[in-house]
Scaffold this motif. Structure first.
Motif, PDB file in Angstrom:
ATOM      1  N   UNK A   1       0.846  -1.194   0.000  1.00  0.00           N
ATOM      2  CA  UNK A   1       0.000   0.000   0.000  1.00  0.00           C
ATOM      3  C   UNK A   1       0.880   1.241   0.000  1.00  0.00           C
ATOM      4  N   UNK A   2       1.497   1.535  -1.136  1.00  0.00           N
ATOM      5  CA  UNK A   2       2.472   2.612  -1.194  1.00  0.00           C
ATOM      6  C   UNK A   2       1.877   3.945  -1.580  1.00  0.00           C
ATOM      7  N   UNK A   3       0.642   3.983  -2.072  1.00  0.00           N
ATOM      8  CA  UNK A   3       0.063   5.243  -2.502  1.00  0.00           C
ATOM      9  C   UNK A   3      -1.108   5.627  -1.617  1.00  0.00           C
ATOM     10  N   UNK A   4      -1.445   6.915  -1.680  1.00  0.00           N
ATOM     11  CA  UNK A   4      -2.599   7.397  -0.923  1.00  0.00           C
ATOM     12  C   UNK A   4      -3.861   6.667  -1.338  1.00  0.00           C
ATOM     13  N   UNK A   5      -4.012   6.456  -2.630  1.00  0.00           N
ATOM     14  CA  UNK A   5      -5.202   5.760  -3.122  1.00  0.00           C
ATOM     15  C   UNK A   5      -5.292   4.346  -2.553  1.00  0.00           C
ATOM     16  N   UNK A   6      -4.159   3.648  -2.512  1.00  0.00           N
ATOM     17  CA  UNK A   6      -4.149   2.292  -1.964  1.00  0.00           C
ATOM     18  C   UNK A   6      -4.566   2.294  -0.499  1.00  0.00           C
ATOM     19  N   UNK A   7      -4.046   3.235   0.256  1.00  0.00           N
ATOM     20  CA  UNK A   7      -4.330   3.276   1.695  1.00  0.00           C
ATOM     21  C   UNK A   7      -5.776   3.673   1.966  1.00  0.00           C
ATOM     22  N   UNK A   8      -6.287   4.606   1.184  1.00  0.00           N
ATOM     23  CA  UNK A   8      -7.684   4.975   1.339  1.00  0.00           C
ATOM     24  C   UNK A   8      -8.600   3.803   1.019  1.00  0.00           C
ATOM     25  N   UNK A   9      -8.282   3.082  -0.036  1.00  0.00           N
ATOM     26  CA  UNK A   9      -9.111   1.916  -0.392  1.00  0.00           C
ATOM     27  C   UNK A   9      -9.060   0.866   0.711  1.00  0.00           C
ATOM     28  N   UNK A  10      -7.865   0.619   1.235  1.00  0.00           N
ATOM     29  CA  UNK A  10      -7.742  -0.372   2.308  1.00  0.00           C
ATOM     30  C   UNK A  10      -8.536   0.051   3.533  1.00  0.00           C
ATOM     31  N   UNK A  11      -8.501   1.350   3.864  1.00  0.00           N
ATOM     32  CA  UNK A  11      -9.254   1.824   5.013  1.00  0.00           C
ATOM     33  C   UNK A  11     -10.753   1.686   4.768  1.00  0.00           C
ATOM     34  N   UNK A  12     -11.192   2.050   3.589  1.00  0.00           N
ATOM     35  CA  UNK A  12     -12.626   1.937   3.294  1.00  0.00           C
ATOM     36  C   UNK A  12     -13.081   0.479   3.325  1.00  0.00           C
ATOM     37  N   UNK A  13     -12.243  -0.407   2.836  1.00  0.00           N
ATOM     38  CA  UNK A  13     -12.577  -1.830   2.905  1.00  0.00           C
ATOM     39  C   UNK A  13     -12.674  -2.290   4.360  1.00  0.00           C
ATOM     40  N   UNK A  14     -11.738  -1.824   5.186  1.00  0.00           N
ATOM     41  CA  UNK A  14     -11.751  -2.200   6.602  1.00  0.00           C
ATOM     42  C   UNK A  14     -12.988  -1.642   7.300  1.00  0.00           C
ATOM     43  N   UNK A  15     -13.345  -0.428   6.990  1.00  0.00           N
ATOM     44  CA  UNK A  15     -14.536   0.167   7.591  1.00  0.00           C
ATOM     45  C   UNK A  15     -15.790  -0.606   7.202  1.00  0.00           C
ATOM     46  N   UNK A  16     -15.877  -0.978   5.944  1.00  0.00           N
ATOM     47  CA  UNK A  16     -17.035  -1.758   5.501  1.00  0.00           C
ATOM     48  C   UNK A  16     -17.104  -3.093   6.232  1.00  0.00           C
ATOM     49  N   UNK A  17     -15.929  -3.678   6.490  1.00  0.00           N
ATOM     50  CA  UNK A  17     -15.891  -4.985   7.158  1.00  0.00           C
ATOM     51  C   UNK A  17     -16.398  -4.917   8.590  1.00  0.00           C
ATOM     52  N   UNK A  18     -16.294  -3.727   9.221  1.00  0.00           N
ATOM     53  CA  UNK A  18     -16.762  -3.584  10.606  1.00  0.00           C
ATOM     54  C   UNK A  18     -18.021  -2.712  10.672  1.00  0.00           C
ATOM     55  N   UNK A  19     -18.706  -2.609   9.545  1.00  0.00           N
ATOM     56  CA  UNK A  19     -20.014  -1.928   9.463  1.00  0.00           C
ATOM     57  C   UNK A  19     -19.944  -0.456   9.850  1.00  0.00           C
ATOM     58  N   UNK A  20     -18.902   0.231   9.380  1.00  0.00           N
ATOM     59  CA  UNK A  20     -18.786   1.671   9.576  1.00  0.00           C
ATOM     60  C   UNK A  20     -18.838   2.374   8.219  1.00  0.00           C
ATOM     61  N   UNK A  21     -19.408   3.580   8.217  1.00  0.00           N
ATOM     62  CA  UNK A  21     -19.521   4.359   6.981  1.00  0.00           C
ATOM     63  C   UNK A  21     -18.545   5.524   6.942  1.00  0.00           C
ATOM     64  N   UNK A  22     -17.660   5.571   7.912  1.00  0.00           N
ATOM     65  CA  UNK A  22     -16.669   6.636   7.944  1.00  0.00           C
ATOM     66  C   UNK A  22     -15.832   6.532   9.191  1.00  0.00           C
ATOM     67  N   UNK A  23     -14.720   7.286   9.193  1.00  0.00           N
ATOM     68  CA  UNK A  23     -13.832   7.247  10.357  1.00  0.00           C
ATOM     69  C   UNK A  23     -13.082   8.566  10.432  1.00  0.00           C
ATOM     70  N   UNK A  24     -12.833   9.002  11.672  1.00  0.00           N
ATOM     71  CA  UNK A  24     -12.113  10.254  11.928  1.00  0.00           C
ATOM     72  C   UNK A  24     -10.699   9.920  12.377  1.00  0.00           C
ATOM     73  N   UNK A  25      -9.706  10.556  11.733  1.00  0.00           N
ATOM     74  CA  UNK A  25      -8.287  10.270  11.998  1.00  0.00           C
ATOM     75  C   UNK A  25      -7.616  11.540  12.502  1.00  0.00           C
ATOM     76  N   UNK A  26      -7.417  11.688  13.818  1.00  0.00           N
ATOM     77  CA  UNK A  26      -6.730  12.870  14.344  1.00  0.00           C
ATOM     78  C   UNK A  26      -5.217  12.664  14.400  1.00  0.00           C
ATOM     79  N   UNK A  27      -4.496  13.782  14.488  1.00  0.00           N
ATOM     80  CA  UNK A  27      -3.048  13.708  14.670  1.00  0.00           C
ATOM     81  C   UNK A  27      -2.776  13.919  16.160  1.00  0.00           C
ATOM     82  N   UNK A  28      -2.870  12.859  16.909  1.00  0.00           N
ATOM     83  CA  UNK A  28      -2.556  12.922  18.329  1.00  0.00           C
ATOM     84  C   UNK A  28      -2.354  11.505  18.839  1.00  0.00           C
TER      85      UNK A  28
END
Length: 597
Positions: A1-28
């Motif tokens: 997963x070397x590109x932003x697109x790859x990482x976004x797709x992986x995150x969206x796939x993971x969210x779908x797998x746990x029945x979420x429609x979005x996620x908030x990512x803070x820098x902390x």
């Protein structure tokens, strides 16, 4: 997963797998830290953003990254506009954006160990208006897809000498205990890493540039404390230093320990204790008092040992910076320098002191257009050559056992333009206005902020960051609660009166997008001031940083008589304090730089 697109797709796939429609990512991190360990750099991993403040929201069909005015240019350089919308806070909050973009009935996930309770409440209310819900997650979905995520640091704690601290941990804990007793509370949860370090007189190496250890602490009303930290990080020397009044427990036991306060009153700071801490305390039957913990203000008001140590660190650091500025002036015109090579040379000069522990933040080494990004971070990819006709801005600092420094200077490469001199002089006038301010006790930094902006406002100009931040004593280079900033400046809490003993920065600036940036930064100490005939207690600032302010960038005709007098007196002090540490050639160069304007 070397590109932003790859990482976004992986995150969206993971969210779908746990029945979420979005996620908030803070820098902390779990301590609401500004600077975090590599293991917690989830936002940088997902988006490529290298700043020190920001968040992202990922939905099934769109995503956004949220930054403040300090990063307007930087975020566009580092984050793909194809994949993320750019949203500026505080103009638009995450909650506002979610209210407009989340789908009807959507389930938006968040990590309760990475958000405050206030944020959770705001976001939950905003989503409810949309018919959507905010869902806490047990396992962060970023961690599930970040295959090479670094492990948290395993560096050991270090004892911090009571002579440098100026007060023993036992005395500090008793002060906290007295504070708890006065409020009818049984304990306080301390989650901020620098507050733990200050309270227990320990330091660590778990976060780059900030000498803290990953831990939690609970201080009780009898003056004893619990320190929750990975067992391998504490050796016999630290145990002896902590003494019998501090019980060391495994960091992994912290969440469970929060459930052991049934029927007791526990203080939790809503600014640093994340939502998960409040949830665990309440689930265990504690009565939670949501208020700022007593360490925050006690840590901000320095004692004499901390002040003396800081002055020593500043003198040492100032000599290293002067050597660098002379080297830069002589070397830059040759055309071989880059932002990275200049930063590396400055580090060499600081390391030559023999006592540098670390830099206090990533050096902002910025030439030309990069200087217009106030928090620019040079990388191998962005590294730019330093060319004639440019302004070079360097914002840097050192961590020494006796103090934390932070200083910004600007150097021209070749002849500066009339516009550059005008803007630099206006920034200097604002800097002098803060340095010479005298104000009644009870005044907040927000009340002083416009002093620094007036000369720029007179020309229809401004800058999009605070004028000053608090600074720790061999701790965080950015420390609250004190600051000098507009009341609505991002990241600020309630207005805090300035008190004698506080360290702050004084750093107005000006930034011309695509061309150059200017900032003049010294650290100052709030001190009592006596006014002949005055009728109330007054305060002012003692300047602590000593390094020349570049004369060729100053337009003398713009300066008032009083401003010239301040500049000449400051430069005379620079020469007196720094000159004796230099060899003959460096001292002669400094004397020329410090001559009367």
């Amino acid at each position: 997963m070397s590109t932003t697109a790859d990482r976004l797709k992986a995150l969206r796939d993971q969210l779908a797998a746990v029945s979420l429609d979005g996620f908030v990512v803070p820098l902390t991190d779990e301590h609401m830290s500004e600077y975090v360990g590599d293991y917690a750099q989830r936002l940088a991993w997902l988006t490529g953003f290298q700043g020190s403040a920001g968040s992202a929201v990922v939905l099934p069909a769109e995503a956004a990254i949220f930054t403040d005015g300090r990063y307007t240019l930087q975020v566009r350089e580092q984050v793909s506009g194809e994949h993320f919308q750019y949203v500026q806070v505080p103009d638009t909050s995450i909650a506002d954006w979610l209210k407009d973009h989340a789908g009807q009935g959507a389930r938006i996930g968040y990590d309760p160990w990475l958000h405050t309770r206030a944020w959770v409440s705001e976001a939950r209310d905003a989503l409810a208006a949309r018919g959507a819900t905010l869902v806490p997650v047990t396992d962060n979905p970023i961690d599930a897809i970040w295959a090479d995520r670094p492990r948290p640091s395993d560096e050991r704690l270090e004892a911090y000498d009571d002579a440098l601290a100026g007060e023993s941990s036992a005395t500090k804990r008793q002060r906290i205990a007295d504070w708890l007793t006065d409020r009818g509370a049984d304990a306080v949860v301390i989650a901020a890493l620098d507050s733990i370090a200050w309270t227990l007189n320990v330091r660590g190496r778990d976060v780059a540039h900030t000498p803290v250890a990953l831990a939690y602490s609970i201080v009780h009303a009898d003056g004893t404390a619990e320190l929750f930290v990975a067992p391998d990080k504490v050796d016999d020397a630290v145990l002896r230093h902590l003494g019998n009044g501090v019980r060391v427990r495994d960091r992994a036991a912290f969440a469970e320990a929060l459930g052991g306060f049934a029927g007791k009153a526990v203080v939790a700071d809503p600014g640093f204790c994340v939502a998960a801490i409040f949830d665990a305390l309440e689930a265990g039957g504690a009565r939670v008092i949501a208020t700022r913990d007593p360490v925050v203000l006690a840590k901000a008001v320095k004692n004499q040992a901390e002040i003396d140590g800081h002055r020593a660190a500043q003198a040492r650091d100032g000599a290293a910076l002067v050597r660098f500025l002379k080297w830069f002036e002589e070397t830059a015109p040759e055309g071989a320098l880059t932002e990275l090579s200049a930063a590396a040379k400055l580090l060499e000069f600081r390391q030559a002191t023999g006592v540098l522990k670390d830099t206090s933040f990533d050096t902002i080494s910025a030439t030309g257009a990069h200087g217009a990004s106030p928090h620019y971070k040079v990388t191998e990819e962005s590294d730019a050559p330093i060319r004639p006709g440019q302004l070079y801005l360097v914002d840097s600092g050192g961590q020494y056992a006796d103090g934390t420094t932070d200083v910004t200077r600007v150097m021209p490469v070749g002849e500066p333009t009339a516009e550059m001199r005008d803007r630099f002089t206006r920034v200097l006038q604002g800097h002098i206005a803060i340095a010479t301010a005298v104000f009644p006790e009870g005044t907040t930094g927000g009340q002083l902020d416009s002093f620094a902006r007036r000369p720029l406002w007179d020309a229809g100009l401004d800058f999009a960051h605070g004028t000053g931040h608090g600074v720790g004593a061999y701790l965080a280079v950015h420390e609250g609660p004190q600051r000098i900033a507009k009341p609505n400046y991002p990241g600020g809490g309630p207005a805090e009166p300035l008190r004698a003993g506080m360290f702050l920065s004084n750093e107005p600036g000006y930034y011309k997008a695509g061309e150059y940036g200017i900032r003049i930064e010294n650290l100052v100490l709030v001190e009592p001031r006596s006014i002949a005939g005055g009728e109330q207690a007054m305060l002012g600032f003692e300047t602590l940083t000593f390094a020349p302010i570049e004369r060729t960038l100053i337009e003398p005709a713009l300066l008032t008589v009083a401003e010239r007098a301040w500049l000449d007196a400051y430069h005379a002090e620079v020469l007196a304090r720094i000159g004796p540490q230099l060899d003959d050639a460096d001292r002669a160069w400094l004397a020329e730089k410090c001559a009367a304007i």
